[in-house]
Design an enzyme around this catalytic site. Structure first.
Site, PDB file in Angstrom:
ATOM      1  N   CYS A   2      -3.095  -3.568  24.660  1.00 52.14           N
ATOM      2  CA  CYS A   2      -4.818  -3.525  24.084  1.00 52.14           C
ATOM      3  C   CYS A   2      -4.976  -2.360  24.401  1.00 52.14           C
ATOM      4  O   CYS A   2      -4.860  -1.016  24.188  1.00 52.14           O
ATOM      5  CB  CYS A   2      -5.759  -3.752  25.720  1.00 52.14           C
ATOM      6  N   ASP A  99       0.729 -11.680  33.655  1.00 51.93           N
ATOM      7  CA  ASP A  99       1.169 -11.023  33.953  1.00 51.93           C
ATOM      8  C   ASP A  99      -0.448  -9.822  34.629  1.00 51.93           C
ATOM      9  O   ASP A  99       0.099  -9.094  35.934  1.00 51.93           O
ATOM     10  CB  ASP A  99       1.955  -9.906  33.498  1.00 51.93           C
ATOM     11  N   VAL A 290      10.836  -3.044   5.184  1.00 51.17           N
ATOM     12  CA  VAL A 290      10.201  -2.008   3.952  1.00 51.17           C
ATOM     13  C   VAL A 290      11.305  -2.013   2.783  1.00 51.17           C
ATOM     14  O   VAL A 290      12.489  -1.706   3.177  1.00 51.17           O
ATOM     15  CB  VAL A 290       9.712  -0.752   4.987  1.00 51.17           C
ATOM     16  N   SER A 363      11.330  -4.043  17.808  1.00 55.92           N
ATOM     17  CA  SER A 363      11.643  -3.165  17.242  1.00 55.92           C
ATOM     18  C   SER A 363      13.185  -2.625  18.279  1.00 55.92           C
ATOM     19  O   SER A 363      14.033  -2.721  18.814  1.00 55.92           O
ATOM     20  CB  SER A 363      11.287  -1.779  17.722  1.00 55.92           C
ATOM     21  N   GLY A 364      14.286  -1.599  17.258  1.00 52.11           N
ATOM     22  CA  GLY A 364      15.064  -1.222  17.939  1.00 52.11           C
ATOM     23  C   GLY A 364      15.399   0.076  18.838  1.00 52.11           C
ATOM     24  O   GLY A 364      16.078   1.227  18.470  1.00 52.11           O
TER      25      GLY A 364
END
Length: 616
Positions: A2, A99, A290, A363-364
């Site tokens: 957010c 949470d 991509v 993601s990595g």
């Protein structure tokens, strides 16, 4: 995920709405704000919600618990279910499945120590109405941003600086921040582009006393840069332990009440995350990569190989030149202070199209810093022998190399003149050639130098620690947060769980970098589920073909934007020297695209803001 906002300053409802609307892209599902007043002390909390967990309006923010605990919270606490279970046993009751509510209850139970119980990415502020106190924190690795203004009496905070900036008429642009930006390509914490606005540092918490106006910040976590907790087990033990940690960090990040996917570049880190995701998820994983049409930039074929092996629902996003140009034009709207990592553009393109199918993407990020994965670490090893030579001898060699026409040899010549490898590495991360920067500020001086300049660890461990605290925090996390939130997409990074970072930090160097094999232990975990031959290729970066574009397609744009008059209006640079460097790029004698992009971004920001604020 957010955007949060809060202030003790007096703003009317329309002004508050405008401030929230400025960053509404961070949370388009619900905009909310509340006014609180106790003892004639005004407090305003605001929130832009991107609904991820418990989509019901009952979890909208600002959120109130036990009538006197008010919170705005950006991020995720991944272990909130286990915390909630413990708190229920202690007698706490909950009305939501979010949470956010758990975070409030944990604060009531543990006080400010609640922060040690949270695994996740977060920036939050709790207004404890009984104590007339703000308590807040930023996650350990700096995944989530937090800006604040404090004048000794009042306090204002936000996820992005542009919300604070609106209706604030006493801000001044920081010349010091511009000098640092020219070196680092970003503005290192705790500085911001405005003198009066700061960033809360990663792994720090704070309190603000509304009665006294006192603001206090302190660290609650750090990496073990003193090497006080070395791993004692065998390599096989470490491999199995790491595998179990990764299973937990990946599976916990797959939990959401909205669709989840994985960014898949085809490299080791993202492939490992995708592999574990397919093993732990009950549904077919969506993956996204991509594709560039430029020769030497398209790695999508490798991502496709991994996706085929893992049998994911793979999506290839083609990088469109015109679309990329549109993002360049709007760049500062989303990053809202100077930031020059050019891979932000493909990151934004990836996020834009990924959002069409999912709301959360794993993601990595983090693997290179924790497990010794960057190309520059290998170069550091190759250069080690040169610094065993006396400095006078190295200076003679430098004098010879400086006569060479190849600019790469000239860079090596500069490096040979430094006293030791620590100085060289710092220079490499802040720009070996700073001859165009005209400033009295020491723009290499950051608090994080302590992670590099010490003798508690070997050189490889020191530079990866330094990168974790600087490059990862200042650059990578900023890039990913702004790129994904620009399109209301939540990015989660399992390798940036502090348990992974702590574990990697404790391992012997040879577990991570052995006989030229970088990220050794990560690869060995990966190869248990994905064939090794797919990764037998040079490591590639996530970059745009700006070097060519600036000489061809975008040449006119560059020369118009960075003409003599424009350059003279930019603080802290030698305009004539920059003109010469741009000419070097155009004639092909020196690849200056990082400098050109850095100045284009800075000029765009100054064009949008420079007339409204003085520079001090």
């Amino acid at each position: 995920m957010c955007g949060i906002y809060g202030t003790t300053l007096h703003y009317n409802e329309q002004q508050v709405k405008d401030k929230l609307q400025r960053t509404a892209f961070r949370g388009p599902d619900k905009m909310g704000w509340k006014y609180y007043n106790k003892n004639n002390q005004n407090v305003i909390f605001g929130h832009n919600r991107l609904s991820i967990i418990d989509l019901d309006p009952r979890s909208d923010q600002p959120f109130t618990y036990f009538n006197h605990i008010h919170i705005v919270f950006n991020g995720e606490v991944y272990n909130f279910k286990s915390i909630k279970k413990t708190l229920i046993q202690k007698g706490y009751k909950f009305k939501t499945t979010s949470d956010t509510e758990v975070l409030c209850a944990a604060y009531l139970e543990y006080g400010q120590d609640c922060i040690h119980h949270f695994h996740g990415m977060f920036a939050f502020v709790i207004y404890d109405e009984k104590k007339q106190l703000f308590f807040g924190a930023r996650d350990r690795l700096g995944k989530k941003p937090f800006y604040y203004y404090h004048d000794g009496k009042d306090f204002e905070f936000s996820s992005q600086i542009s919300s604070i900036q609106m209706y604030m008429d006493n801000l001044t642009i920081s010349e010091k921040a511009i000098a640092y930006y020219l070196a680092w390509g970003n503005i290192p914490d705790p500085q911001s582009i405005f003198n009066e606005v700061k960033k809360l540092k990663a792994g720090h918490k704070f309190t603000f006393n509304l009665d006294s106006g006192q603001f206090k910040t302190e660290p609650y976590w750090d990496i073990d840069y003193k090497n006080e907790r070395p791993y004692q087990g065998s390599y096989e033990d470490a491999k199995e332990e790491l595998k179990e940690i990764l299973k937990d960090t990946v599976s916990s990040r797959l939990f959401a009440d909205v669709p989840v996917g994985v960014f898949l570049s085809g490299g080791v880190d993202s492939s490992l995350v995708a592999s574990i995701a397919t093993q732990t998820s009950s549904t077919k994983i969506k993956t996204f990569s991509v594709k560039f049409n430029e020769k030497g930039f398209d790695e999508s074929v490798y991502a496709q190989q991994v996706a085929d092996h893992l049998q994911t629902d793979h999506n290839v996003i083609e990088c469109n030149y015109e679309e990329g140009m549109d993002l360049i034009q709007d760049f500062c709207h989303y990053y809202d202070e100077p930031f020059s990592d050019s891979s932000a553009i493909p990151s934004m393109l990836l996020a834009k199209h990924t959002k069409k199918q999912v709301t959360v993407a794993l993601s990595g990020d983090g693997g290179d810093e924790s497990f010794i994965g960057y190309h520059r670490y290998k170069w550091a090893k190759k250069g080690k022998m040169f610094y065993k030579l006396p400095l006078p001898i190295r200076k003679i060699g430098a004098s010879v190399l400086e006569l060479a026409p190849n600019y790469r040899l000239k860079i090596i010549a500069k490096a040979l003149r430094y006293k030791n490898q620590n100085e060289v590495y710092l220079s490499a991360m802040t720009g070996v050639d700073q001859s165009y920067i005209n400033t009295t500020y020491n723009n290499k001086d950051v608090d994080e130098l302590k992670y590099l300049f010490h003798n508690n660890k070997n050189f490889y461990e020191r530079i990866t620690d330094f990168d974790t605290k600087t490059y990862l925090n200042f650059d990578i996390n900023t890039k990913v947060d702004r790129a994904t939130m620009a399109f209301s997409l939540e990015a989660r990074a399992p390798l940036l769980d502090h348990r992974v970072v702590d574990f990697a930090n404790s391992l012997p160097t040879e577990f991570k970098f052995y006989k030229g094999n970088m990220k050794r232990i990560l690869k060995d975990v990966l190869y248990q589920s994905v064939p090794k031959h797919i990764f037998d290729r040079p490591k590639a970066g996530f970059t745009m073909p700006f070097s060519r574009w600036f000489k061809e397609d975008l040449k006119e744009y560059v020369l118009n934007e960075l003409d003599d008059k424009s350059l003279k209006s930019i603080p802290c640079i030698d305009a004539e020297k920059v003109q010469f460097m741009i000419k070097q790029h155009m004639d092909g004698s020196w690849d200056r695209y990082p400098l050109i992009w850095k100045l284009l971004v800075l000029k765009q920001w100054l064009n949008n803001n420079g007339k409204s604020y003085s520079i001090k």
